[in-house]
Design an enzyme around this catalytic site. Structure first.
Site, PDB file in Angstrom:
ATOM      1  N   PHE A   1     -13.787  -4.358   0.316  1.00  0.00           N
ATOM      2  CA  PHE A   1     -14.705  -3.756  -0.656  1.00  0.00           C
ATOM      3  C   PHE A   1     -16.167  -3.949  -0.252  1.00  0.00           C
ATOM      4  CE2 PHE A   1     -11.153  -4.876  -3.792  1.00  0.00           C
ATOM      5  CZ  PHE A   1     -10.528  -3.664  -3.577  1.00  0.00           C
TER       6      PHE A   1
ATOM      7  N   GLY B   1     -18.094  -2.359  -3.220  1.00  0.00           N
ATOM      8  CA  GLY B   1     -18.681  -3.326  -4.136  1.00  0.00           C
ATOM      9  C   GLY B   1     -17.890  -3.407  -5.424  1.00  0.00           C
TER      10      GLY B   1
ATOM     11  N   TYR C   1       0.860  -1.180   0.000  1.00  0.00           N
ATOM     12  CA  TYR C   1       0.000   0.000   0.000  1.00  0.00           C
ATOM     13  C   TYR C   1       0.896   1.229   0.000  1.00  0.00           C
ATOM     14  CZ  TYR C   1      -4.104  -2.837   1.416  1.00  0.00           C
ATOM     15  OH  TYR C   1      -5.123  -3.742   1.483  1.00  0.00           O
TER      16      TYR C   1
END
Length: 303
Positions: free
Chosen positions: A224, A228, A75
């Site tokens: 998520f 989504g 990240y």
């Protein structure tokens, strides 16, 4: 605030992550609403985040009772590293803070992706240790590449099991896996969590996998859950009128409804919503106190 994030008038002031309940990752107790670090490094459009703002968000998360932070050494953006931001904001770490990280994927300095061989996993673990400033990692998830699902993860997971025995890792998890891969890992060493993409619109097989994890006492940690299909870009579809009406009736945002639905799936389900926005952080934490009726759950699933 976006149209998906509105003030949580329907949730009592003073709500903290403690209101979401707890679950144990091995011998570590975490609150069910945690924090995902992916969005600390850059905004959805790829521009850099504000360093002071996101370190403030991390500190505020801990003030609001969050004690489970999900991160990874991959990240990062050209100017930000999530692990180093966590280190800057939160070290020296509180005893109750649990930091979960992932290995398997890697990124070179230009941002190109690669996948670790078993022999490269120790280096990834050590990179996380250095960036976080720790002498061991609380939980390490082996993330399986989508292209290899449902291939064997035994060799990779076996390396992590050895690092656990050596004391560099306290507990192990798996990510982006199928049930047969979880079984393969559990035959090698204990698994405390499964971290998979999951949300209201997931296929039936994913719902069944979540339930099976609960039956085995394993935490299921969706990523998520709010975004989504939008994934890294965030929510990209509009919620239907029935969902919007329910949000208005409850005085909450549709994102909070999605989080509350996720948590309603079982006591073993943990949420790790990520944000660099202080207002969204407070809403995400508050969603842990939102309890949905069976009728509301059915409405969300139908929508």
């Amino acid at each position: 605030m976006t149209s998906h994030q509105t003030p949580a008038h329907g949730i009592a002031d003073g709500t903290t992550a403690a209101d979401s309940g707890t679950w144990r990752l091995g011998d570590l107790t975490v609150r069910r609403v945690g924090f995902g670090a992916m969005r600390l490094t850059h905004l959805a459009d790829g521009t850099p985040s504000d360093r002071d703002r996101v370190t403030g968000v991390l500190r505020r998360a801990v003030e609001l009772g969050v004690n489970h932070i999900d991160t990874a050494s991959f990240y990062f953006s050209p100017t930000r590293s999530a692990n180093e931001l966590i280190n800057r904001a939160l070290a020296p770490y509180a005893d109750e803070l649990v930091i979960t990280t992932k290995v398997g994927p890697g990124r070179d300095p230009s941002g190109n992706w690669w996948w670790a061989t078993p022999g490269q996993l120790r280096g990834q673990v050590e990179e996380n240790l250095r960036q976080l400033g720790r002498d061991h990692l609380d939980v390490v998830n082996l993330r399986a590449p989508r292209s290899q699902t449902p291939g064997s993860i035994a060799e990779h997971f076996g390396v992590l099991a050895e690092l656990r025995t050596a004391g560099l890792i306290r507990h192990l998890g798996v990510s982006n896996v199928r049930p047969e891969q979880l079984a393969e890992a559990r035959a090698i060493a204990p698994v405390v969590c499964v971290q998979n993409a999951y949300g209201i619109g997931s296929p039936a097989g994913e719902h069944a996998f979540l339930d099976a994890c609960g039956e085995q006492g394993i935490a299921f940690v969706p990523f998520f859950a709010i975004a989504g299909a939008g994934r890294e870009a965030g929510v990209v579809t509009e919620d239907g009128p029935a969902v919007l009406e329910l949000a208005r009736a409850r005085g909450v945002s549709t994102a909070q409804l999605r989080l509350a639905w996720t948590l309603s799936r079982g006591a073993h389900v943990l949420a790790i919503p990520g944000t660099g926005n202080p207002g969204h952080l407070a809403e995400n934490v508050a969603a842990g106190a939102l309890r949905l009726s069976p009728e509301e759950i059915a409405l969300l699933e139908a929508a």
